[in-house]
Write a protein that holds these residues in place. Sequence first.
Motif, PDB file in Angstrom:
ATOM      1  N   ALA A  33       1.305   5.635   3.638  1.00  0.00           N
ATOM      2  CA  ALA A  33       1.525   7.040   3.985  1.00  0.00           C
ATOM      3  C   ALA A  33       0.211   7.807   3.910  1.00  0.00           C
ATOM      4  CB  ALA A  33       2.540   7.664   3.031  1.00  0.00           C
ATOM      5  N   HIS A  34       0.073   8.833   4.728  1.00  0.00           N
ATOM      6  CA  HIS A  34      -1.127   9.680   4.680  1.00  0.00           C
ATOM      7  C   HIS A  34      -1.271  10.344   3.313  1.00  0.00           C
ATOM      8  CE1 HIS A  34      -2.521   9.491   8.842  1.00  0.00           C
ATOM      9  NE2 HIS A  34      -1.255   9.395   9.164  1.00  0.00           N
ATOM     10  N   THR A  35      -0.169  10.494   2.597  1.00  0.00           N
ATOM     11  CA  THR A  35      -0.191  11.135   1.284  1.00  0.00           C
ATOM     12  C   THR A  35      -0.461  10.153   0.149  1.00  0.00           C
ATOM     13  OG1 THR A  35       2.207  10.875   1.135  1.00  0.00           O
ATOM     14  CG2 THR A  35       1.385  12.963   2.018  1.00  0.00           C
ATOM     15  N   SER A  36      -0.617   8.873   0.451  1.00  0.00           N
ATOM     16  CA  SER A  36      -0.855   7.853  -0.570  1.00  0.00           C
ATOM     17  C   SER A  36      -2.176   8.101  -1.288  1.00  0.00           C
ATOM     18  CB  SER A  36      -0.884   6.465   0.079  1.00  0.00           C
ATOM     19  OG  SER A  36      -1.386   5.507  -0.809  1.00  0.00           O
ATOM     20  N   SER A  37      -2.164   8.009  -2.610  1.00  0.00           N
ATOM     21  CA  SER A  37      -3.408   8.186  -3.364  1.00  0.00           C
ATOM     22  C   SER A  37      -4.305   6.951  -3.242  1.00  0.00           C
ATOM     23  CB  SER A  37      -3.099   8.469  -4.835  1.00  0.00           C
ATOM     24  OG  SER A  37      -2.414   7.382  -5.415  1.00  0.00           O
ATOM     25  N   ARG A  39      -4.665   5.260  -0.266  1.00  0.00           N
ATOM     26  CA  ARG A  39      -5.174   5.211   1.106  1.00  0.00           C
ATOM     27  C   ARG A  39      -6.666   5.509   1.207  1.00  0.00           C
ATOM     28  NH1 ARG A  39      -5.313   8.803   5.584  1.00  0.00           N
ATOM     29  NH2 ARG A  39      -5.081   7.678   7.545  1.00  0.00           N
TER      30      ARG A  39
END
Length: 65
Positions: A33-37, A39
């Motif tokens: 996810a774009h919100t993954s810490s 990423r």
Amino acid sequence: MSGTYRGETRTGMAVRSFSSVSLDPPLICFCPAHTSSTRPKIRAAGVDRFAEVGWTPGAFGAPGG
């Protein structure tokens, strides 16, 4: 679930979407996810293997002809 560490820094990630792309060479696909810490750490560690591949954007911006 996947995890790794570099020195004392540990990083892990659970993914919902994981797929085998190829056995030879071994390639996988996963979608964080774009919100993954995690990423940003993946992006920072990666190499752009397509930087020298020529392509042009198609009608909707995706690679095409």
